[in-house]
Design a protein around this motif. Structure first.
Motif, PDB file in Angstrom:
ATOM      1  N   GLY A 101       0.776  -1.226   0.000  1.00  0.00           N
ATOM      2  CA  GLY A 101       0.000   0.000   0.000  1.00  0.00           C
ATOM      3  C   GLY A 101       0.807   1.276   0.000  1.00  0.00           C
ATOM      4  O   GLY A 101       0.235   2.368  -0.132  1.00  0.00           O
ATOM      5  N   GLY A 152       1.803   5.441  -8.241  1.00  0.00           N
ATOM      6  CA  GLY A 152       0.932   4.347  -7.839  1.00  0.00           C
ATOM      7  C   GLY A 152       1.280   3.880  -6.452  1.00  0.00           C
ATOM      8  O   GLY A 152       1.824   4.638  -5.641  1.00  0.00           O
ATOM      9  N   SER A 194       0.892  -2.761  -4.788  1.00  0.00           N
ATOM     10  CA  SER A 194      -0.413  -3.412  -4.693  1.00  0.00           C
ATOM     11  C   SER A 194      -0.336  -4.857  -4.223  1.00  0.00           C
ATOM     12  O   SER A 194      -1.349  -5.446  -3.837  1.00  0.00           O
ATOM     13  CB  SER A 194      -1.135  -3.342  -6.043  1.00  0.00           C
ATOM     14  OG  SER A 194      -0.301  -3.778  -7.091  1.00  0.00           O
ATOM     15  N   SER A 195       0.850  -5.451  -4.258  1.00  0.00           N
ATOM     16  CA  SER A 195       1.068  -6.788  -3.699  1.00  0.00           C
ATOM     17  C   SER A 195       2.543  -6.918  -3.375  1.00  0.00           C
ATOM     18  O   SER A 195       3.399  -6.397  -4.104  1.00  0.00           O
ATOM     19  CB  SER A 195       0.665  -7.882  -4.697  1.00  0.00           C
ATOM     20  OG  SER A 195       1.018  -9.166  -4.198  1.00  0.00           O
ATOM     21  N   THR A 245       2.904  -3.623  -8.654  1.00  0.00           N
ATOM     22  CA  THR A 245       2.507  -2.223  -8.526  1.00  0.00           C
ATOM     23  C   THR A 245       1.466  -1.889  -9.584  1.00  0.00           C
ATOM     24  O   THR A 245       1.426  -2.527 -10.642  1.00  0.00           O
ATOM     25  CB  THR A 245       3.724  -1.283  -8.679  1.00  0.00           C
ATOM     26  OG1 THR A 245       3.280   0.077  -8.655  1.00  0.00           O
ATOM     27  CG2 THR A 245       4.468  -1.544  -9.972  1.00  0.00           C
ATOM     28  N   ASN A 246       0.628  -0.902  -9.286  1.00  0.00           N
ATOM     29  CA  ASN A 246      -0.365  -0.475 -10.277  1.00  0.00           C
ATOM     30  C   ASN A 246       0.131   0.702 -11.121  1.00  0.00           C
ATOM     31  O   ASN A 246      -0.643   1.314 -11.856  1.00  0.00           O
ATOM     32  CB  ASN A 246      -1.688  -0.122  -9.604  1.00  0.00           C
ATOM     33  CG  ASN A 246      -1.565   1.050  -8.635  1.00  0.00           C
ATOM     34  OD1 ASN A 246      -0.465   1.554  -8.390  1.00  0.00           O
ATOM     35  ND2 ASN A 246      -2.680   1.479  -8.071  1.00  0.00           N
TER      36      ASN A 246
END
Length: 578
Positions: A338, A361, A364-365, A378-379
Motif C-alpha cells: 500500500g 501508484g 499493490s502486492s 505495482t499499479n
C-alpha cells in the motif's frame, strides 16, 4: 590513460591541505559525509595512502564503504588516536608523510610492459630484478621472496573463460581462497607450494592480459600490499586512449576471427537504467542488454557490461568514459503493501520521443507474478522501455527495479479480460544482494519529510538514463518450438575431464530455481536436454573442482539434494533469447 597514474604519483609526493575540519567523534554516517565531501581524486588518493600502510585491502576506487571506514579507524589507532573515522588535519598530514615515504622507498614508478600489454605503477626498487617470460615480464625482489609477472595470452590459444577455469583450479599444494569472474576481468587468490598468490586478468580485444603476484608467507604484509596497490593502478595497454604515450587499441595485434563479409541483421531496442555508483556504474535489466553488440547510454555515451544474470534479470553496466552524475540510493527496508511509489523510465520511445516519463501508484502486492517472492506488484503503468527503471519510495530511494507487465493480449485470449495497471518490479533487497560484490554507499536514514511527485521526478532525473541496445541477430541460431527461446550453436558437450554441475530440470523454463546468490561468483546457464527438459547448470569445471564445489553447495539447504555432475552428453544446446 596514465594521466591518473601521474596524478597519483604527484599527489603521493606532495601533501595537500585538508578542506574539512571534523568533529571530535564520528560514526559511520559522519565518516561517510566527510569522505564524500572530498573531490573524487582526493578520495582515491586517501585510499591509496591507506593501502600503502597496509590498512586498506580493497581497490582505490573513491567509493566509501565498511573497508574504507575500518581502514581510517585502523590508521587512527596505529598513531594512538581515537578511531573517529574522520581525519584531522594533523592525522591527514601524518598519513601523507608515512605513505609518501614508503612510496619513495619502494620506488614506485610507471612501467609500460609491452610484452605483457600492461601499464602499471610498479615498486621498481623492491622488484629490482627484471626478466622476460614466455607470457610477459617477471619483476622479482632481490631476495626472491616477492615476484610479479605480467601475463598475456591470445584467445587463439585459450579463451578468457577457459583461462579462468585453469587459474582457479586446485591441485596438490595449490588451494583457492577467493575467486570472482566478471565479463571484463577475473581475480583468483590462494596459496601455492607454501606461497601466497594473487592473479588479476582482464579481457581485452583478442586476448587476456593481466598480472600475478606471489610472495613468501614471511613477507605477507608487503606482498598483499603490493598486490592490492597493483590491482588499483594497473591497466591493459589495449584500453589506453591514444595521445598519452601508451599503446592504443589499434596497435594491438588482432587475434580474433575476421568478421563475416555479409553484414548482420541489426535491430535496435531500448530500456531504462539508473546510476548506483560513481565512475559511470549503472543498473538495468538483463533482458535489456541481452544480445547487444553495442550499448549506448543516452547523454553519456557507450557502456560495457560488467556482469549480468538472466535468472535475476539484472545487469551492471559501466560507461566507457566516466562522467559526472548523481547516484541513486537503494533502500534497506522492504516494500510495504500500500505504500506510494513513483516509477521513472523511457517507455515506448518510438512514439514518446525518448522523454523521461513519470508514473505514480502504490505497492499493490508484496509478491510478483504467481507469487514470486523476489518481486512485488505495482499499479504503476509499466510499458516496453520502462524495463530496468527505478521504482522510488516517497523519499526518492530505490524500492525496486521495473521488470515486466501482464501481456494483455495473452490474458485477453486466455481469460477474456485485461489488466492494464499490473506491473512487476524486482525488490530492492534482491538488487542490494546482487550488488553486494560492489562497494556501494551505505543507506542513509530517511529524511524527516517525504518529497512530492515533482521533487521526486527532479531527483530521479539526475540518475535515471535511457539505455539503447544495438543487437546483431546471430547466424546459425534456430528457434525452439513453442518455447520462445533459441539454442546457440556452441555445444555444451564437454571434453573428458570436465563436468557441469546440474541443479534442476523442468519442462517449463520458468520453474527453474534462482540460485545465483548461492552459487556466486559462478554464473549459471540454462541448457536444453534431448528429452525436451530445461536444466540449470554451472561450470564447466574440472572433475576435481566440480566434485569439491558440488559437495560445498549441497551443504546449503537452498541447493537441491539431487544435484549432480554431468559431461553434457545429452544436452542439445544453451538457451538464450528469453
Amino acid at each position: 590513460m596514465l594521466s591518473l597514474h601521474y596524478t597519483i604519483k604527484a599527489a603521493l609526493t606532495c601533501a595537500f591541505i585538508a578542506l574539512f575540519v571534523p568533529a571530535a567523534h564520528a560514526d559511520f554516517a559522519s565518516s561517510q559525509r566527510w569522505f564524500n565531501g572530498m573531490a573524487e581524486e582526493d578520495r582515491s588518493l586517501l585510499q591509496s595512502q591507506l593501502i600503502l600502510l597496509g590498512h586498506y585491502e580493497a581497490l582505490a576506487d573513491s567509493a566509501f564503504g565498511n573497508f574504507t571506514y575500518r581502514a581510517i579507524q585502523e590508521f587512527q589507532n596505529s598513531i594512538g588516536d581515537a578511531p573517529t573515522g574522520v581525519l584531522t588535519p594533523r592525522q591527514k598530514g601524518l598519513l601523507e608523510d608515512a605513505a609518501s615515504g614508503l612510496y619513495h622507498d619502494l620506488g614506485f614508478d610507471i612501467v609500460e610492459d609491452a610484452r605483457g600489454m600492461m601499464a602499471m605503477l610498479l615498486p621498481k626498487s623492491l622488484l629490482s630484478s627484471v626478466s622476460e617470460t614466455r607470457r610477459g615480464t617477471a619483476y622479482t625482489s632481490a631476495d626472491g621472496s616477492i615476484r610479479l609477472e605480467t601475463i598475456r595470452k591470445p584467445f587463439a590459444e585459450e579463451s578468457y573463460e577457459s583461462l579462468y577455469q585453469t587459474l582457479s583450479s586446485t591441485s596438490a599444494g595449490r588451494s583457492i581462497n577467493y575467486q570472482v569472474l566478471n565479463a571484463d576481468k577475473f581475480v583468483v587468490s590462494g596459496t601455492r607450494a607454501g606461497k601466497l598468490f594473487y592473479i588479476l586478468i582482464n579481457r581485452t580485444p583478442g586476448e587476456s592480459a593481466g598480472f600475478s603476484v606471489e610472495w613468501e608467507r614471511s613477507r605477507n604484509e608487503l606482498g598483499a600490499m603490493v598486490a592490492t596497490f597493483m590491482a588499483s593502478y594497473s591497466y591493459p595497454l589495449a584500453y589506453a586512449p591514444p595521445g598519452d604515450g601508451s599503446v592504443s587499441s589499434t596497435d594491438v595485434p588482432n587475434t580474433a576471427p575476421e568478421p563475416e563479409a555479409t553484414p548482420p541483421d541489426t535491430r535496435r531496442s531500448s530500456g531504462t537504467g539508473f546510476f548506483v555508483a560513481e565512475r559511470g556504474v549503472l543498473v538495468t535489466n538483463h533482458h535489456v542488454i541481452d544480445g547487444c553488440s553495442a550499448i549506448d547510454v543516452v547523454g553519456y555515451g557507450p557502456a560495457r557490461v560488467v556482469t549480468s544474470d538472466k535468472v535475476v534479470d539484472l545487469a551492471v553496466l559501466q560507461l566507457q568514459a566516466a562522467k559526472t552524475h548523481a547516484v541513486a540510493e537503494i533502500r534497506a527496508e522492504p516494500a510495504q503493501l500500500g505504500e506510494s511509489v513513483v516509477a521513472l523510465g523511457f517507455p515506448l520511445a518510438d512514439i514518446l520521443n525518448s522523454s523521461l516519463n513519470v508514473g505514480t501508484g502504490i505497492v499493490s502486492s508484496d509478491t510478483g507474478f504467481f507469487g514470486a517472492e523476489t518481486r512485488f506488484t505495482t499499479n504503476v503503468g509499466i510499458q516496453p522501455g520502462n524495463s530496468g527503471g527505478p521504482i522510488l519510495d516517497e523519499y526518492g530511494r530505490i524500492l525496486g527495479v521495473a521488470v515486466s507487465k501482464i501481456d494483455d493480449e495473452a490474458l485477453l485470449a486466455a481469460m477474456g479480460t485485461t489488466a492494464p495497471n499490473v506491473g512487476f518490479a524486482i525488490k530492492g533487497e534482491v538488487l542490494a544482494e546482487y550488488l553486494s560484490l560492489f562497494r556501494l554507499p551505505a543507506p542513509s536514514p530517511a529524511p524527516d519529510e517525504p518529497l512530492n511527485v515533482r521533487e521526486l521526478a527532479e531527483k530521479g532525473r539526475n540518475f535515471t538514463v535511457q539505455v539503447m541496445c544495438n543487437a546483431e541477430q546471430a547466424t546459425g541460431v534456430a528457434p525452439v518450438a513453442d518455447r520462445g527461446a533459441t539454442i546457440s550453436v556452441s555445444s555444451p558437450q564437454l571434453p573428458d575431464g570436465y563436468r557441469w554441475a546440474v541443479f534442476a530440470s523442468a519442462r517449463d523454463i520458468g520453474n527453474l530455481p534462482n540460485l545465483s546468490s548461492v552459487l556466486a561468483p559462478h554464473s549459471t546457464r540454462v541448457v536444453l536436454s534431448e528429452n525436451g527438459n530445461y536444466g540449470l547448470v554451472a561450470g564447466p569445471f574440472t572433475e576435481e573442482t566440480a566434485e569439491r564445489l558440488l559437495a560445498e553447495w549441497k551443504r546449503n539447504p537452498l541447493v537441491p539434494s539431487d544435484a549432480y555432475l554431468s559431461s553434457g552428453r545429452r544436452f542439445i544446446g544453451f538457451v538464450g533469447g528469453l
